[in-house]
Design a protein around this motif. Structure first.
Motif, short mmCIF file in Angstrom:
data_model
loop_
_atom_site.label_atom_id
_atom_site.label_comp_id
_atom_site.label_asym_id
_atom_site.label_seq_id
_atom_site.Cartn_x
_atom_site.Cartn_y
_atom_site.Cartn_z
N MET A 1 0.84 -1.20 0.00
CA MET A 1 0.00 0.00 0.00
C MET A 1 0.88 1.25 0.00
O MET A 1 1.85 1.34 0.74
CB MET A 1 -0.91 0.01 1.23
N GLY A 2 0.55 2.21 -0.85
CA GLY A 2 1.31 3.44 -0.92
C GLY A 2 0.96 4.40 0.19
O GLY A 2 0.17 4.10 1.09
N LYS A 3 1.55 5.58 0.13
CA LYS A 3 1.33 6.58 1.16
C LYS A 3 0.04 7.36 0.87
O LYS A 3 -0.25 7.72 -0.26
CB LYS A 3 2.53 7.53 1.22
N ILE A 4 -0.73 7.59 1.93
CA ILE A 4 -1.92 8.43 1.85
C ILE A 4 -1.54 9.81 2.37
O ILE A 4 -0.93 9.93 3.44
CB ILE A 4 -3.09 7.86 2.69
N PRO A 53 8.86 9.86 -3.68
CA PRO A 53 8.54 9.98 -5.10
C PRO A 53 7.03 10.09 -5.29
O PRO A 53 6.26 9.47 -4.55
CB PRO A 53 9.07 8.67 -5.70
N LEU A 54 6.60 10.86 -6.27
CA LEU A 54 5.18 11.05 -6.51
C LEU A 54 4.46 9.73 -6.73
O LEU A 54 3.32 9.55 -6.29
CB LEU A 54 4.97 11.98 -7.72
N GLU A 55 5.13 8.78 -7.39
CA GLU A 55 4.49 7.50 -7.70
C GLU A 55 4.24 6.65 -6.45
O GLU A 55 3.48 5.67 -6.51
CB GLU A 55 5.31 6.70 -8.71
N GLU A 56 4.84 7.02 -5.32
CA GLU A 56 4.59 6.28 -4.08
C GLU A 56 3.34 6.77 -3.36
O GLU A 56 2.91 6.16 -2.37
CB GLU A 56 5.79 6.39 -3.13
N VAL A 57 2.76 7.88 -3.83
CA VAL A 57 1.55 8.41 -3.20
C VAL A 57 0.34 7.71 -3.83
O VAL A 57 0.09 7.81 -5.03
CB VAL A 57 1.44 9.93 -3.40
N GLU A 58 -0.39 6.98 -3.00
CA GLU A 58 -1.55 6.23 -3.49
C GLU A 58 -2.78 7.11 -3.63
O GLU A 58 -3.56 6.97 -4.59
CB GLU A 58 -1.85 5.07 -2.54
N HIS A 59 -2.98 8.02 -2.67
CA HIS A 59 -4.21 8.81 -2.69
C HIS A 59 -4.00 10.10 -1.90
O HIS A 59 -3.21 10.13 -0.96
CB HIS A 59 -5.36 8.01 -2.06
N VAL A 60 -4.71 11.14 -2.30
CA VAL A 60 -4.70 12.41 -1.58
C VAL A 60 -6.09 12.67 -1.03
O VAL A 60 -7.09 12.55 -1.76
CB VAL A 60 -4.28 13.58 -2.51
N MET A 61 -6.16 13.00 0.25
CA MET A 61 -7.44 13.32 0.90
C MET A 61 -7.43 14.79 1.30
O MET A 61 -6.57 15.23 2.07
CB MET A 61 -7.65 12.45 2.14
N LEU A 62 -8.36 15.56 0.77
CA LEU A 62 -8.46 16.99 1.06
C LEU A 62 -9.59 17.27 2.03
O LEU A 62 -10.64 16.62 2.00
CB LEU A 62 -8.71 17.77 -0.22
N THR A 63 -9.38 18.27 2.88
CA THR A 63 -10.44 18.78 3.74
C THR A 63 -10.17 20.25 4.00
O THR A 63 -9.17 20.80 3.57
CB THR A 63 -10.51 17.98 5.07
N GLY A 64 -11.07 20.91 4.71
CA GLY A 64 -10.90 22.32 5.02
C GLY A 64 -11.63 23.22 4.04
O GLY A 64 -12.03 22.80 2.94
N VAL A 65 -11.83 24.47 4.43
CA VAL A 65 -12.63 25.40 3.63
C VAL A 65 -12.00 25.68 2.27
O VAL A 65 -12.69 25.99 1.29
CB VAL A 65 -12.86 26.73 4.38
N GLY A 66 -10.67 25.58 2.19
CA GLY A 66 -10.00 25.86 0.92
C GLY A 66 -10.05 24.72 -0.06
O GLY A 66 -9.71 24.89 -1.25
N ALA A 67 -10.50 23.53 0.37
CA ALA A 67 -10.54 22.37 -0.52
C ALA A 67 -11.50 22.59 -1.68
O ALA A 67 -11.34 22.00 -2.76
CB ALA A 67 -10.92 21.12 0.26
N ALA A 68 -12.51 23.43 -1.48
CA ALA A 68 -13.50 23.68 -2.53
C ALA A 68 -12.88 24.37 -3.74
O ALA A 68 -13.46 24.34 -4.83
CB ALA A 68 -14.64 24.53 -1.97
#
Length: 274
Positions: A1-4, A53-68
């Motif tokens: 599993m990659g990095k979240i 490395p970018l390819e090791e990132v499996e998923h990005v989870m955004l939150t907060g008012v600026g995520a919109a």
């Protein structure tokens, strides 16, 4: 599993943390003039500083008012969004190891989230927080630098600003010790020192938040409050919240990574049905 990667995107400040095998690491924050610049700057710096490395990132989870403001995947990595109140609760629960608590998220304003296991509910909030502290400091002290205000406040005397129970009563009132606050800023004079004013502003903000959290717990069996967000780093928290604990018979907790709990919670939300 990659990095979240969990990212809490504010209007100008972004906080980011990596999660691998369920454990967060290397949290950092970036400040910029707009949320998109702040987000991409934080992500790039995180990858660079931690040799990820970018390819090791499996998923990005955004939150907060600026995520919109972020409509697409970040750097081409699969990207999802998490409700900020859910992220608050998941991060606070993970960092505090407390399953039943009111999460007090002290940001520009303050929100209250009831967390009881997997039952997570936003129960209210108040328009008092870091924005209040900065605005009043800007008007009264000619600065909005919270670190500078906090340093000034360390040299101030709250008894020169607030009216205490001991000022109006010869003996303690039922449930109220002599050092309890009777009225905020009631003793302030027009020649008050900057140190005393700074002390009064910070005390007002933190006392108001703490008292509102206690009121939010009324009618429930919850006596634990987990403090998260930037204001939880103020040294005055170590004096004001223990006094409120004694007064109201509750427990306030400040986790190790209290500033980053929302970003941690966003990462933890990956794959969960919340």
């Amino acid at each position: 599993m990659g990095k979240i990667i969990g990212i809490d995107v504010g209007i100008s400040t972004t906080k980011i943390v990596g999660l691998r095998d369920g454990k967060p690491s290397a949290p950092l924050r970036i400040t910029a003039n707009d949320p998109v610049t702040s987000l991409y700057g934080a992500f790039g710096k995180y990858l660079h500083d931690n040799n990820v490395p970018l390819e090791e990132v499996e998923h990005v989870m955004l939150t907060g008012v600026g995520a919109a403001y972020v409509k697409n995947d970040v750097y081409g990595v699969a990207t999802s969004r998490c409700d900020e109140f859910v992220a608050d609760a998941l991060g606070a629960r993970y960092e505090s190891h407390i399953d039943h608590a009111i999460v007090v998220s002290m940001g520009t304003g303050t929100s209250f989230v009831m967390c009881h296991g997997d039952d997570i509910r936003h129960i209210g909030g108040i328009g008092i927080g870091g924005g209040t502290l900065q605005g009043l400091s800007r008007i009264m002290l000619n600065t909005s630098d919270i670190k500078q205000v906090s340093a000034l406040a360390m040299q101030g005397d709250i008894s020169h600003i607030n009216l205490l129970i001991g000022d109006i009563s010869a003996q303690p009132l039922p449930g109220l010790p002599m050092e309890a606050t009777a009225s905020i800023f009631a003793r302030a004079q027009n020649d008050a020192s900057k140190e005393d004013i700074a002390c009064g502003i910070i005390a007002m903000v933190l006392q108001s938040i703490g008292s509102a959290a206690v009121l939010a717990a009324q009618g429930t069996d919850c006596r634990d409050m987990v403090l998260i967000g930037n204001l939880s780093l103020l040294p005055q928290c170590k004096e004001i919240f223990p006094a409120l604990e004694k007064l109201y018979k509750v427990r306030f907790h400040i986790p190790k990574y209290s500033e980053y709990c929302t970003a941690i919670g966003a990462a933890l939300a990956y794959g969960k049905k919340v």
